[in-house]
Design a protein around this motif. Structure first.
Motif, mmCIF file in Angstrom:
data_model
loop_
_atom_site.group_PDB
_atom_site.id
_atom_site.type_symbol
_atom_site.label_atom_id
_atom_site.label_comp_id
_atom_site.label_asym_id
_atom_site.label_seq_id
_atom_site.Cartn_x
_atom_site.Cartn_y
_atom_site.Cartn_z
ATOM 1 N N GLU A 291 108.025 20.726 86.327
ATOM 2 C CA GLU A 291 107.937 19.384 85.768
ATOM 3 C C GLU A 291 109.061 18.657 86.350
ATOM 4 O OE1 GLU A 291 108.077 19.935 81.693
ATOM 5 O OE2 GLU A 291 105.985 20.840 81.450
ATOM 6 N N GLN A 292 110.275 18.979 86.613
ATOM 7 C CA GLN A 292 111.464 18.413 86.861
ATOM 8 C C GLN A 292 111.112 17.847 88.347
ATOM 9 O OE1 GLN A 292 113.941 17.753 85.483
ATOM 10 N NE2 GLN A 292 115.304 16.954 87.148
ATOM 11 N N GLU A 293 110.767 18.618 89.420
ATOM 12 C CA GLU A 293 110.260 18.193 90.737
ATOM 13 C C GLU A 293 109.354 17.198 90.517
ATOM 14 O OE1 GLU A 293 111.450 19.173 93.340
ATOM 15 O OE2 GLU A 293 112.925 20.538 92.520
ATOM 16 N N GLU A 294 108.283 17.306 89.596
ATOM 17 C CA GLU A 294 107.209 16.000 89.580
ATOM 18 C C GLU A 294 107.695 15.124 89.030
ATOM 19 O OE1 GLU A 294 104.272 17.992 87.085
ATOM 20 O OE2 GLU A 294 103.326 18.945 88.765
ATOM 21 N N LYS A 295 108.809 14.826 88.112
ATOM 22 C CA LYS A 295 109.522 13.638 87.527
ATOM 23 C C LYS A 295 110.184 13.058 88.780
ATOM 24 C CE LYS A 295 110.358 15.192 82.802
ATOM 25 N NZ LYS A 295 111.421 15.440 81.956
ATOM 26 N N GLU A 296 111.028 13.780 89.794
ATOM 27 C CA GLU A 296 111.601 13.358 90.816
ATOM 28 C C GLU A 296 110.618 12.481 91.762
ATOM 29 O OE1 GLU A 296 113.825 16.242 92.476
ATOM 30 O OE2 GLU A 296 115.071 16.714 90.750
ATOM 31 N N ALA A 297 109.269 13.207 91.849
ATOM 32 C CA ALA A 297 108.498 12.607 92.781
ATOM 33 C C ALA A 297 107.978 11.373 92.434
ATOM 34 C CB ALA A 297 107.343 13.476 92.965
ATOM 35 N N ALA A 298 107.827 11.359 90.897
ATOM 36 C CA ALA A 298 107.337 10.109 90.425
ATOM 37 C C ALA A 298 108.448 8.817 90.572
ATOM 38 C CB ALA A 298 107.093 10.148 88.757
ATOM 39 N N VAL A 299 109.627 9.281 90.719
ATOM 40 C CA VAL A 299 110.680 8.213 90.638
ATOM 41 C C VAL A 299 110.582 7.535 92.210
ATOM 42 C CG1 VAL A 299 113.143 7.911 90.910
ATOM 43 C CG2 VAL A 299 112.168 9.020 89.087
ATOM 44 N N LEU A 300 110.383 8.516 93.038
ATOM 45 C CA LEU A 300 110.427 8.160 94.396
ATOM 46 C C LEU A 300 109.039 7.299 94.684
ATOM 47 C CD1 LEU A 300 111.601 11.240 96.406
ATOM 48 C CD2 LEU A 300 112.652 9.402 96.245
ATOM 49 N N GLU A 301 107.895 7.663 94.077
ATOM 50 C CA GLU A 301 106.965 6.924 94.322
ATOM 51 C C GLU A 301 107.019 5.384 93.883
ATOM 52 O OE1 GLU A 301 103.871 9.205 92.186
ATOM 53 O OE2 GLU A 301 103.652 10.533 93.871
#
Length: 148
Positions: free
Chosen positions: A131-141
């Motif tokens: 979930e942490q990695e997905e949150k970071e990916a969402a920020v980058l998107e």
């Protein structure tokens, strides 16, 4: 009243002095001009509109870091700092040819999505890290430029 008179006299005397003497004076004020005496440079300053979109995107990322720091959002500031760090690293490695910021962001998103899949596929699944990695990916998107 007396202070105003003294200031007027001071300015009148400075106008009569030669320029070379005025430049060596310790308390001389700079000559008024349209351009500022010191050019202002800032990493968060928006570049001119005639610059390439990669420079605009880099400025947007740096501004995002500043805003995240003000909001005390450590997740966003850490992720965006990693992008700036990768950009600077690529500039040092390749010489004058710098990797595009948009490509760095897409690679970082893909890397984080792959890492999230690996965390879920692990024998004891690590949902918290995924979930942490997905949150970071969402920020980058949010910083990825939209395809035309």
């Amino acid at each position: 009243m007396l202070l105003r008179q003294a200031l007027r006299n001071n300015y009148a005397l400075r106008a009569q002095l030669p320029r070379s003497f005025e430049a060596t004076s310790l308390r001389s004020s700079p000559a008024p001009s349209n351009q500022p005496a010191w050019p202002r440079f800032s990493s968060t300053e928006a570049p001119a509109s005639n610059e390439d979109p990669e420079a605009l995107l880099l400025a947007k990322v740096k501004y995002g870091i500043k805003e995240a720091m003000k909001a005390k959002d450590s997740l966003t500031s850490t992720v965006l700092r990693s992008i700036v760090s990768e950009h600077q690293y690529s500039a040092k490695q390749k010489g004058n040819q710098v990797s595009k910021v948009s490509k760095l962001i897409t690679k970082a998103i893909k890397r984080r999505q792959d890492t999230a899949k690996q965390f879920r596929a692990a024998k004891p699944p690590r949902e918290d890290l995924a979930e942490q990695e997905e949150k970071e990916a969402a920020v980058l998107e949010t910083f990825l430029p939209e395809a035309k």
